[in-house]
Design an enzyme around this catalytic site. Structure first.
Site, PDB file in Angstrom:
ATOM      1  N   HIS A 263      -7.125   3.124   3.869  1.00 20.48           N
ATOM      2  CA  HIS A 263      -6.828   3.809   5.133  1.00 20.48           C
ATOM      3  C   HIS A 263      -8.108   4.066   5.952  1.00 20.48           C
ATOM      4  CE1 HIS A 263      -2.912   4.716   3.307  1.00 20.48           C
ATOM      5  NE2 HIS A 263      -2.499   5.191   4.459  1.00 20.48           N
TER       6      HIS A 263
ATOM      7  N   CYS B 246      -4.433  -1.295  -1.970  1.00 19.62           N
ATOM      8  CA  CYS B 246      -4.591   0.150  -2.143  1.00 19.62           C
ATOM      9  C   CYS B 246      -5.481   0.383  -3.356  1.00 19.62           C
ATOM     10  CB  CYS B 246      -3.205   0.764  -2.380  1.00 19.62           C
ATOM     11  SG  CYS B 246      -3.222   2.515  -2.770  1.00 19.62           S
TER      12      CYS B 246
ATOM     13  N   ASP C 116       0.875  -1.179   0.000  1.00 20.40           N
ATOM     14  CA  ASP C 116       0.000   0.000   0.000  1.00 20.40           C
ATOM     15  C   ASP C 116       0.912   1.229   0.000  1.00 20.40           C
ATOM     16  OD1 ASP C 116      -2.389   1.626   0.371  1.00 20.40           O
ATOM     17  OD2 ASP C 116      -1.808   1.861   2.460  1.00 20.40           O
TER      18      ASP C 116
ATOM     19  N   TYR D  87      -0.527   8.512  -2.157  1.00 18.11           N
ATOM     20  CA  TYR D  87      -0.595   8.275  -3.600  1.00 18.11           C
ATOM     21  C   TYR D  87      -1.723   9.105  -4.232  1.00 18.11           C
ATOM     22  CZ  TYR D  87       2.396   4.012  -3.663  1.00 18.11           C
ATOM     23  OH  TYR D  87       3.424   3.112  -3.600  1.00 18.11           O
ATOM     24  N   GLY D  88      -2.729   9.417  -3.391  1.00 13.35           N
ATOM     25  CA  GLY D  88      -3.973   9.997  -3.909  1.00 13.35           C
ATOM     26  C   GLY D  88      -3.832  11.287  -4.687  1.00 13.35           C
TER      27      GLY D  88
ATOM     28  N   THR E 280      -6.069   3.214  -4.858  1.00  7.10           N
ATOM     29  CA  THR E 280      -5.451   4.169  -5.781  1.00  7.10           C
ATOM     30  C   THR E 280      -4.434   3.456  -6.677  1.00  7.10           C
ATOM     31  OG1 THR E 280      -5.684   5.796  -4.010  1.00  7.10           O
ATOM     32  CG2 THR E 280      -4.278   6.402  -5.864  1.00  7.10           C
TER      33      THR E 280
ATOM     34  N   CYS F  26     -10.922   3.630   0.091  1.00  7.87           N
ATOM     35  CA  CYS F  26      -9.486   3.784   0.361  1.00  7.87           C
ATOM     36  C   CYS F  26      -9.189   2.912   1.571  1.00  7.87           C
ATOM     37  CB  CYS F  26      -9.170   5.254   0.659  1.00  7.87           C
ATOM     38  SG  CYS F  26      -7.506   5.508   1.344  1.00  7.87           S
TER      39      CYS F  26
HETATM   40  N1  DGL Z   1      -4.657   3.511   0.847  1.00  6.54           N
HETATM   41  C1  DGL Z   1      -4.787   4.077  -0.434  1.00  6.54           C
HETATM   42  C2  DGL Z   1      -6.071   3.676  -1.134  1.00  6.54           C
HETATM   43  O1  DGL Z   1      -6.634   2.649  -0.827  1.00  6.54           O
HETATM   44  C3  DGL Z   1      -4.486   5.493  -0.722  1.00  6.54           C
HETATM   45  C4  DGL Z   1      -4.066   6.487   0.257  1.00  6.54           C
HETATM   46  C5  DGL Z   1      -3.129   7.499  -0.370  1.00  6.54           C
HETATM   47  O2  DGL Z   1      -1.935   7.185  -0.380  1.00  6.54           O
HETATM   48  O3  DGL Z   1      -3.575   8.535  -0.882  1.00  6.54           O
HETATM   49  O4  DGL Z   1      -6.519   4.346  -2.019  1.00  6.54           O
END
Ligand code: DGL
Length: 279
Positions: A189, A74, A11, A43-44, A76, A187
């Site tokens: 998180h 993840c 992730d 990453y978003g 994203t 997401c």
């Molecule tokens: N955990 C990630 C997701 O499922 C993204 C969080 C990030 O890095 O912006 O999209």
């Protein structure tokens, strides 16, 4: 690939632990490598090409460590890079995670579902195709909300803070006002701030009927694919877990302890340096 080789899970940071907990529950004998790219998170807000490059480098690192399958924990990175990873490793099971629009559409009574995700996921062609397909098949309306900054709050360990509560309230309240009765956590998180999401919906006047997180479905899909390839590790003591991070070692170690109640070995690494040295 041998059944006792590890499964690689990654992730942008610690969010993938919300998927890892389901994998450990459903596949207790599997050896696992967990990779948090916290040095490059979030990453978003990154361009798609940058996320694809990270996903390829991390996967290469996990393969060098013997991974027999990859889980992109993840949304994203899945939206941006699952095609590139499947093309790069055609013989290997590669499992991704995407927002649970289908289960949400089956549950909603108001016919209006809210989707919380990153900017990048919501802008992706993969997500928009899924949304159009499910909307056309069910007549359900999907209202989306990019939760800028929320994954960062989770990375910082702020699962209960006033700042996180305020942010969550700002994102959830307008969805409830638009008649949303089911919320999709798009997401990995966000399951870690689910209590704040529930409280925000209550404050906005309506507890949601359901909050959908796809970690459990991802673990089931991993199990199916390992079986299909004849590489499920079904015996022995509990599987071993190793953590790797491009960010702070302490942050990932603390996340394992507070979120999963486990204390595995964690190594801080630079993917580029490891790949270059061929270790
Ligand atoms: N955990 C990630 C997701 O499922 C993204 C969080 C990030 O890095 O912006 O999209």
């Amino acid at each position: 690939m041998a059944a006792d080789s590890p499964v690689g899970v990654f992730d942008s940071g610690i969010g993938g632990l919300s998927v890892l907990r389901h994998i450990r529950r459903q596949l207790p004998h599997e050896h696992l490598l967990y990779f948090a790219d916290s040095g490059f998170a979030p990453y978003g807000d990154k361009p798609e090409q940058a996320i694809v490059a990270r996903a390829l480098a991390i996967s290469e690192f996990l393969l060098q460590r013997g991974a027999k399958a990859l889980v992109i924990a993840c949304n994203t990175a899945t939206a941006a890079a699952i095609g590139a990873l499947r093309a790069a490793y055609p013989a290997m099971p590669v499992i991704g995670v995407e927002p649970g629009l289908k289960p949400a559409a089956a549950l909603t009574q108001s016919r209006t579902v809210g989707v919380l995700a990153t900017d990048s996921t919501l802008a992706s062609a993969k997500f928009n195709l899924l949304r159009e397909q499910i909307a056309a098949a069910t007549g359900v309306r999907f209202v989306t909300r990019a939760c800028v900054g929320l994954a960062d709050q989770v990375e910082k360990g702020e699962l209960q803070s006033a700042a996180s509560a305020l942010l969550v309230h700002r994102y959830v309240e307008p969805l409830i006002a638009q008649g949303v009765d089911v919320l999709v956590l798009g997401c990995t998180h966000y399951p870690f701030v689910q209590p704040l999401i529930e409280q925000a919906a209550m404050r906005a006047g309506k507890p949601p009927l359901a909050i959908i997180d796809t970690g459990d479905a991802v673990a089931r899909q991993l199990l199916r694919l390992l079986d299909q390839h004849g590489i499920r590790h079904q015996a022995g003591d509990g599987g071993a877990l190793q953590g790797f991070t491009t960010g702070s070692r302490t942050t990932l170690a603390r996340a394992f302890i507070t979120l999963l109640k486990i204390d595995p070995a964690v190594t801080c690494i630079s993917v580029e340096a490891e790949l270059a040295s061929g270790k």
